[in-house]
Write a protein that holds these residues in place. Structure first.
Motif, PDB file in Angstrom:
ATOM      1  N   ASP A  86       0.852  -1.195   0.000  1.00  0.00           N
ATOM      2  CA  ASP A  86       0.000   0.000   0.000  1.00  0.00           C
ATOM      3  C   ASP A  86       0.885   1.242   0.000  1.00  0.00           C
ATOM      4  OD1 ASP A  86      -2.792   1.218   0.511  1.00  0.00           O
ATOM      5  OD2 ASP A  86      -1.547   2.118   2.083  1.00  0.00           O
ATOM      6  N   LYS A  87       0.573   2.219  -0.866  1.00  0.00           N
ATOM      7  CA  LYS A  87       1.443   3.376  -1.035  1.00  0.00           C
ATOM      8  C   LYS A  87       1.387   4.343   0.142  1.00  0.00           C
ATOM      9  CE  LYS A  87       1.768   3.433  -6.083  1.00  0.00           C
ATOM     10  NZ  LYS A  87       3.235   3.199  -6.058  1.00  0.00           N
ATOM     11  N   GLU A  88       0.281   4.391   0.842  1.00  0.00           N
ATOM     12  CA  GLU A  88       0.165   5.340   1.941  1.00  0.00           C
ATOM     13  C   GLU A  88       0.601   4.740   3.270  1.00  0.00           C
ATOM     14  OE1 GLU A  88      -3.131   8.281   4.115  1.00  0.00           O
ATOM     15  OE2 GLU A  88      -3.704   7.055   2.375  1.00  0.00           O
ATOM     16  N   HIS A  89       0.208   3.511   3.527  1.00  0.00           N
ATOM     17  CA  HIS A  89       0.445   2.931   4.841  1.00  0.00           C
ATOM     18  C   HIS A  89       1.479   1.805   4.854  1.00  0.00           C
ATOM     19  CE1 HIS A  89      -2.939   5.282   6.205  1.00  0.00           C
ATOM     20  NE2 HIS A  89      -3.727   4.700   5.327  1.00  0.00           N
ATOM     21  N   GLY A  90       1.887   1.326   3.688  1.00  0.00           N
ATOM     22  CA  GLY A  90       2.827   0.216   3.617  1.00  0.00           C
ATOM     23  C   GLY A  90       4.118   0.570   2.916  1.00  0.00           C
ATOM     24  N   LEU A  91       4.612  -0.365   2.111  1.00  0.00           N
ATOM     25  CA  LEU A  91       5.908  -0.196   1.455  1.00  0.00           C
ATOM     26  C   LEU A  91       5.765   0.160  -0.018  1.00  0.00           C
ATOM     27  CD1 LEU A  91       7.825  -3.291   2.939  1.00  0.00           C
ATOM     28  CD2 LEU A  91       7.410  -1.054   3.976  1.00  0.00           C
ATOM     29  N   GLY A  92       4.596   0.650  -0.411  1.00  0.00           N
ATOM     30  CA  GLY A  92       4.326   0.889  -1.822  1.00  0.00           C
ATOM     31  C   GLY A  92       5.219   1.911  -2.490  1.00  0.00           C
ATOM     32  N   ASN A  93       5.798   2.812  -1.729  1.00  0.00           N
ATOM     33  CA  ASN A  93       6.687   3.821  -2.307  1.00  0.00           C
ATOM     34  C   ASN A  93       8.166   3.480  -2.118  1.00  0.00           C
ATOM     35  OD1 ASN A  93       4.647   5.613  -3.262  1.00  0.00           O
ATOM     36  ND2 ASN A  93       4.300   6.282  -1.146  1.00  0.00           N
ATOM     37  N   TRP A  94       8.431   2.315  -1.592  1.00  0.00           N
ATOM     38  CA  TRP A  94       9.822   1.894  -1.399  1.00  0.00           C
ATOM     39  C   TRP A  94      10.384   1.288  -2.686  1.00  0.00           C
ATOM     40  CZ3 TRP A  94      11.700  -0.525   3.753  1.00  0.00           C
ATOM     41  CH2 TRP A  94      11.228   0.221   4.838  1.00  0.00           C
ATOM     42  N   SER A  95      11.707   1.272  -2.783  1.00  0.00           N
ATOM     43  CA  SER A  95      12.413   0.523  -3.816  1.00  0.00           C
ATOM     44  C   SER A  95      13.066  -0.693  -3.166  1.00  0.00           C
ATOM     45  CB  SER A  95      13.491   1.391  -4.468  1.00  0.00           C
ATOM     46  OG  SER A  95      14.524   1.676  -3.529  1.00  0.00           O
ATOM     47  N   VAL A  96      13.539  -1.618  -3.981  1.00  0.00           N
ATOM     48  CA  VAL A  96      14.228  -2.778  -3.424  1.00  0.00           C
ATOM     49  C   VAL A  96      15.494  -2.343  -2.685  1.00  0.00           C
ATOM     50  CG1 VAL A  96      15.553  -3.258  -5.540  1.00  0.00           C
ATOM     51  CG2 VAL A  96      15.054  -5.115  -3.920  1.00  0.00           C
ATOM     52  N   VAL A 144      -2.943  -3.474   1.661  1.00  0.00           N
ATOM     53  CA  VAL A 144      -3.956  -3.229   2.683  1.00  0.00           C
ATOM     54  C   VAL A 144      -3.824  -1.781   3.146  1.00  0.00           C
ATOM     55  CG1 VAL A 144      -4.857  -3.879   4.949  1.00  0.00           C
ATOM     56  CG2 VAL A 144      -3.878  -5.632   3.441  1.00  0.00           C
ATOM     57  N   ALA A 145      -4.884  -1.012   2.974  1.00  0.00           N
ATOM     58  CA  ALA A 145      -4.849   0.420   3.299  1.00  0.00           C
ATOM     59  C   ALA A 145      -5.201   0.652   4.763  1.00  0.00           C
ATOM     60  CB  ALA A 145      -5.802   1.194   2.393  1.00  0.00           C
ATOM     61  N   GLU A 146      -4.328   0.138   5.636  1.00  0.00           N
ATOM     62  CA  GLU A 146      -4.524   0.300   7.082  1.00  0.00           C
ATOM     63  C   GLU A 146      -3.210   0.726   7.712  1.00  0.00           C
ATOM     64  OE1 GLU A 146      -5.995  -3.295   8.756  1.00  0.00           O
ATOM     65  OE2 GLU A 146      -7.789  -3.362   7.491  1.00  0.00           O
ATOM     66  N   ALA A 147      -3.277   1.762   8.517  1.00  0.00           N
ATOM     67  CA  ALA A 147      -2.080   2.244   9.198  1.00  0.00           C
ATOM     68  C   ALA A 147      -1.904   1.501  10.515  1.00  0.00           C
ATOM     69  CB  ALA A 147      -2.184   3.742   9.455  1.00  0.00           C
ATOM     70  N   ALA A 148      -0.664   1.127  10.792  1.00  0.00           N
ATOM     71  CA  ALA A 148      -0.358   0.535  12.096  1.00  0.00           C
ATOM     72  C   ALA A 148      -0.375   1.622  13.159  1.00  0.00           C
ATOM     73  CB  ALA A 148       1.002  -0.143  12.056  1.00  0.00           C
ATOM     74  N   PRO A 149      -0.764   1.303  14.393  1.00  0.00           N
ATOM     75  CA  PRO A 149      -0.718   2.304  15.463  1.00  0.00           C
ATOM     76  C   PRO A 149       0.698   2.825  15.684  1.00  0.00           C
ATOM     77  CG  PRO A 149      -1.955   0.354  16.144  1.00  0.00           C
ATOM     78  CD  PRO A 149      -1.259  -0.005  14.862  1.00  0.00           C
ATOM     79  N   GLU A 150       0.800   3.986  16.291  1.00  0.00           N
ATOM     80  CA  GLU A 150       2.102   4.560  16.603  1.00  0.00           C
ATOM     81  C   GLU A 150       2.720   3.834  17.810  1.00  0.00           C
ATOM     82  OE1 GLU A 150       3.752   6.995  14.989  1.00  0.00           O
ATOM     83  OE2 GLU A 150       2.141   7.076  13.488  1.00  0.00           O
ATOM     84  N   HIS A 151       4.048   3.818  17.849  1.00  0.00           N
ATOM     85  CA  HIS A 151       4.725   3.289  19.032  1.00  0.00           C
ATOM     86  C   HIS A 151       4.362   4.128  20.255  1.00  0.00           C
ATOM     87  CE1 HIS A 151       7.018   0.837  16.362  1.00  0.00           C
ATOM     88  NE2 HIS A 151       7.894   1.762  16.001  1.00  0.00           N
TER      89      HIS A 151
END
Length: 298
Positions: A86-96, A144-151
């Motif tokens: 997911d681009k907003e909440h996951g690794l969608g904007n990452w590169s290898v 999955v467009a779900e953000a994990a809670p903050e630490h």
């Protein structure tokens, strides 16, 4: 500057919350020794590395790898992030390359150091091919467009800049190097235990700053998250308790110990979501390494 000097300075500055931005600079990461990634091999490594167990909230029927339950420690509660594309909440904007840097150096794409609850001190040993395969598997995971809670971290450990100094004192980057004197099975077990499976993360004591005490490698720990304890898995102790390579390899598949008891707590989760998915050859390799004399282990 000696290791002890760096350790003293790092501890002092960490307590004061003083950062050294130069220590958080991103190092160049290359993946020259890898073929195109395999999602099948990557899925295998996601199991071997405990990724599903940590990054899926099974109790709340969470989506796979979309973020795990909180991990309560003496430093506060840490939340496993969303690993889906997911681009907003996951690794969608990452590169290898971003992914490889995170695994190998504990540095985010933004140049920030990660808390060592993320076991990059083990993942740093991964081969180029394993990194690329893991990335292929994560990219193939449904977003999955779900953000994990903050630490929720206690002061002063919530001052992230201090982590660069923690890394200077306690983190040692480097790939796994097989010892040809020890044979293929032993070396495979050494790679799995000290790399993706990160067994020492639970079975080795930590100091007051959360760093592993490698001088007591695999001697067990009394301060695991949630108040759990882990037993020693040194060969002499296991041998005295009736463990063999065959019974340990079988236990990593079934969760059943030689006396008939079942693993409980975190180890039960490790078996359910991780080691039970491994091949018989890899479980045997892990057991062979663990039950080999300590002097040959590292």
């Amino acid at each position: 500057m000696s290791y002890l000097s760096r350790r003293f300075i790092a501890r002092t500055l960490l307590c004061l919350g003083i950062s050294n931005a130069a220590l958080a600079e991103t190092a160049p990461v290359t993946l020259e020794n890898a073929e195109p990634g395999s999602t099948e091999r990557g899925q295998y490594l996601l199991r071997a590395g405990g990724c599903y167990a940590c990054h899926t909230d099974a109790e709340k029927e969470g989506k796979p790898l979309a973020g795990g339950p909180g991990l309560e420690t003496a430093f506060g509660t840490f939340q496993a992030p969303n690993l889906t594309p997911d681009k907003e909440h996951g690794l969608g904007n990452w590169s290898v390359t971003d992914f490889a840097r995170a695994l190998r150096t504990g540095i985010s794409p933004e140049g920030e150091p990660y808390y060592p609850v993320f076991p990059y001190d083990f993942y740093t040993r991964l081969s180029d091919q394993d990194v690329v395969d893991l990335w292929a598997a994560l990219q193939a995971t449904p977003a999955v467009a779900e953000a994990a809670p903050e630490h929720d971290i206690n002061f002063p450990y919530n001052i992230r800049s201090g982590l660069s100094l923690w890394q200077t004192a306690f983190f040692h980057e480097g790939r796994f190097k097989a010892n040809p004197k020890n044979g293929e099975v032993f070396n495979r077990g050494a790679y799995l235990v000290n790399g993706p499976a990160h067994c020492a993360a639970c079975h080795t004591p930590r100091n007051s700053y959360g760093a592993l005490d490698w001088s007591r490698h695999l001697q067990g720990s009394d301060n695991l998250p949630g108040g759990e304890r882990s037993p020693t898995i040194r060969p002499r102790i296991l041998d005295a308790r009736g463990w063999t390579v065959e019974s340990l390899a079988a236990a990593l598949k079934s969760g059943e110990q030689p006396a008939g008891d079942q693993f409980i707590g975190s180890m039960a989760e490790v078996v359910e979501h991780g080691t039970s998915w491994l091949t018989e050859q890899d479980r045997t390799a892990i057991a062979t390494y663990i039950l080999t004399d300590q002097s040959r282990r590292r």
